[in-house]
Design a protein around this motif. Structure first.
Motif, PDB file in Angstrom:
ATOM      1  N   THR A  84      -3.860  19.270  12.258  1.00 57.19           N
ATOM      2  CA  THR A  84      -4.282  18.559  11.275  1.00 57.19           C
ATOM      3  C   THR A  84      -4.642  19.465  10.115  1.00 57.19           C
ATOM      4  OG1 THR A  84      -5.021  17.029  12.759  1.00 57.19           O
ATOM      5  CG2 THR A  84      -5.984  16.831  10.699  1.00 57.19           C
TER       6      THR A  84
ATOM      7  N   VAL B 278      -4.457  19.730  18.333  1.00 56.94           N
ATOM      8  CA  VAL B 278      -4.490  18.561  17.212  1.00 56.94           C
ATOM      9  C   VAL B 278      -5.108  18.887  16.131  1.00 56.94           C
ATOM     10  CG1 VAL B 278      -4.875  16.153  16.759  1.00 56.94           C
ATOM     11  CG2 VAL B 278      -3.908  16.787  19.122  1.00 56.94           C
ATOM     12  N   ARG B 279      -6.257  19.625  16.034  1.00 60.11           N
ATOM     13  CA  ARG B 279      -7.244  19.855  15.220  1.00 60.11           C
ATOM     14  C   ARG B 279      -6.492  21.012  14.219  1.00 60.11           C
ATOM     15  NH1 ARG B 279     -13.071  21.272  17.275  1.00 60.11           N
ATOM     16  NH2 ARG B 279     -13.368  22.273  14.944  1.00 60.11           N
TER      17      ARG B 279
ATOM     18  N   GLY C 146       1.231  13.721  11.139  1.00 55.73           N
ATOM     19  CA  GLY C 146       0.324  12.342  11.476  1.00 55.73           C
ATOM     20  C   GLY C 146      -0.499  12.681  12.847  1.00 55.73           C
ATOM     21  N   GLU C 147      -1.246  12.054  13.326  1.00 54.49           N
ATOM     22  CA  GLU C 147      -1.986  12.228  14.755  1.00 54.49           C
ATOM     23  C   GLU C 147      -0.863  11.927  15.780  1.00 54.49           C
ATOM     24  OE1 GLU C 147      -5.860  10.385  14.949  1.00 54.49           O
ATOM     25  OE2 GLU C 147      -5.868  10.830  16.840  1.00 54.49           O
TER      26      GLU C 147
ATOM     27  N   PHE D 249       1.062  14.955  16.514  1.00 48.62           N
ATOM     28  CA  PHE D 249       0.130  15.946  16.971  1.00 48.62           C
ATOM     29  C   PHE D 249      -0.219  15.811  18.354  1.00 48.62           C
ATOM     30  CE2 PHE D 249      -1.137  16.637  12.366  1.00 48.62           C
ATOM     31  CZ  PHE D 249       0.063  17.059  11.743  1.00 48.62           C
ATOM     32  N   THR D 250      -0.586  14.609  18.650  1.00 48.19           N
ATOM     33  CA  THR D 250      -1.265  14.199  19.930  1.00 48.19           C
ATOM     34  C   THR D 250      -0.077  14.239  21.030  1.00 48.19           C
ATOM     35  OG1 THR D 250      -2.309  12.793  19.022  1.00 48.19           O
ATOM     36  CG2 THR D 250      -2.325  12.193  21.268  1.00 48.19           C
TER      37      THR D 250
ATOM     38  N   GLN E 207      -7.099  19.161  22.049  1.00 46.08           N
ATOM     39  CA  GLN E 207      -7.750  19.157  20.824  1.00 46.08           C
ATOM     40  C   GLN E 207      -7.742  20.170  19.982  1.00 46.08           C
ATOM     41  OE1 GLN E 207     -12.045  18.313  22.044  1.00 46.08           O
ATOM     42  NE2 GLN E 207     -11.485  16.590  23.664  1.00 46.08           N
TER      43      GLN E 207
END
Ligand SMILES: Cc1cc2nc3c(=O)[nH]c(=O)nc-3n(C[C@H](O)[C@H](O)[C@H](O)COP(=O)(O)OP(=O)(O)OC[C@H]3O[C@@H](n4cnc5c(N)ncnc54)[C@H](O)[C@@H]3O)c2cc1C
Ligand code: SF4
Length: 327
Positions: A322, A318-319, A285-286, A289-290, A315
């Protein structure tokens, strides 16, 4: 262009022997070397052509690792069935690099050894500690937007490492096999490229007279998915402003194993091990990741024009995470 001697080697021993005794360079695909010789930045008195060496095979070892000959082209490696099936991060990184014709010529060994793209290094006249040790670094107070790093820099040099392939290899884990006058030895991929420190002219752990013969990739992580995301000013034929190679294995929504390496932002292919550790045992989940992305850039040092690389690199992480964890 200056005069130089040319010698074609037909064995590894002959190549190593021919390289000894005077300023000399191996030439593989020539896509870095000939550029820099024409610019008068590299000045070999002898060029030893290694295209005749039997280093074109890709072989799966009994322990599951993948042994890649130094002369395997970037195109052949990207489309090798085992790379496509088990090392997507490497295939995607290779295919994001340069152009089709360059990838057809560029080799595994040459890509590991490619030089930085800093314009002050390549112009042959500006102060540059990498090209002319002790002369200074024109980039620190000059243009440092696109091919300069925020991680691993020193007061002597801030050039980013340019390779996409090496970022994927750093994430996978690999060993560089080299041959020299004293025989063969192995260097961990993460120890191969050196931080600039006080001696940015010394870029790698290869001794004088040593030739890369193979790169051996670690066996793929069980059940992994992987991805390489390259962010740049235009969609093709451009070096990374920031890139992320990630490998993740999950069990029932929890991260079991993770690898993260970064390009365009570090002075060497940048493995973010603290960020990886922060992911283990976390729910996909974000939030996780962040946090990993923040940890990866905790020690980043921006310069006058490249501070944007910190959020851009975050970014990219995170991308990529994801992408690989989406069903
Ligand atoms: C216009 C342009 C765009 C590019 N864009 C990208 C990009 O987006 N991403 C990217 O990753 N790369 C990019 N590249 C770089 C390209 O990938 C490298 O030039 C290439 O991989 C080098 O491989 P080569 O076989 O041509 O090396 P060569 O030019 O033959 O050699 C490069 C260096 O490695 C040494 N060397 C070669 N083989 C060995 C060996 N076996 N052992 C020890 N030393 C060796 C040589 O002596 C030389 O110093 C670009 C290059 C150009 C010209
Ligand atoms: S960043 Fe490195 S390569 Fe560029 S000018 Fe400074 S010392 Fe030279």
């Amino acid at each position: 262009m200056r005069n130089f001697q040319y010698q074609k080697a037909d064995s590894v021993d002959a190549a190593v022997t021919a390289h000894r005794g005077q300023p000399s360079s191996f030439v593989a695909g020539g896509t870095t070397l000939l550029d820099l010789v024409k610019l008068d930045v590299m000045r070999p008195e002898r060029v030893v052509d290694v295209n005749g060496l039997p280093l074109y095979d890709v072989e799966t070892l009994e322990d599951g690792r993948l042994k890649i000959g130094a002369m395997v082209s970037n195109t052949d490696l990207a489309y090798h069935p085992r790379v496509s099936a088990h090392y997507s991060v490497l295939a995607e990184a290779l295919l994001s690099g340069a152009s089709t014709s360059l990838r057809n010529k560029a080799t595994t060994g040459g890509n590991v050894m490619q030089r930085v793209r800093c314009p002050y290094f390549r112009d042959g006249v500006s102060d540059c500690n990498k090209r002319a040790p002790g002369s200074g670094c024109s980039a620190i107070g000059g243009h440092n937007r696109s091919v300069h790093a925020v991680l691993g820099t020193s007061e002597q040099c801030i050039a980013s490492h340019p390779s996409d392939m090496c970022v994927a290899m750093a994430a996978i884990g690999a060993t560089v096999v080299v041959s020299g006058p004293n025989g063969e030895r192995e260097i961990d991929f993460l120890d191969f490229h050196l931080l600039p420190g006080d001696s940015p002219d010394r870029e790698h752990a290869l001794d004088t007279d040593e030739l890369i013969t193979h790169v051996v990739l670690d066996a793929p992580i069980n059940g992994n998915r992987s991805h390489y995301l390259k962010l740049r000013d235009r969609a093709s034929y451009q070096f990374a402003l920031a890139s992320a190679g990630v490998i993740v294995a999950t069990d029932n929504g929890t991260i079991r194993d993770a690898r993260i390496a970064l390009g365009g932002v570090g002075t060497k292919p940048w493995r973010a091990q603290a960020a990886e550790k922060s992911l283990i045992g976390q729910s996909i989940g974000e939030a996780a990741f962040t946090k990993a992305a923040q940890i990866a850039f905790a020690d980043a040092r921006p310069y006058s024009q490249n501070a944007f690389k910190i959020p851009l690199g975050q970014q990219a992480i995170v991308r990529s995470l994801t992408t690989v964890t989406q069903a």
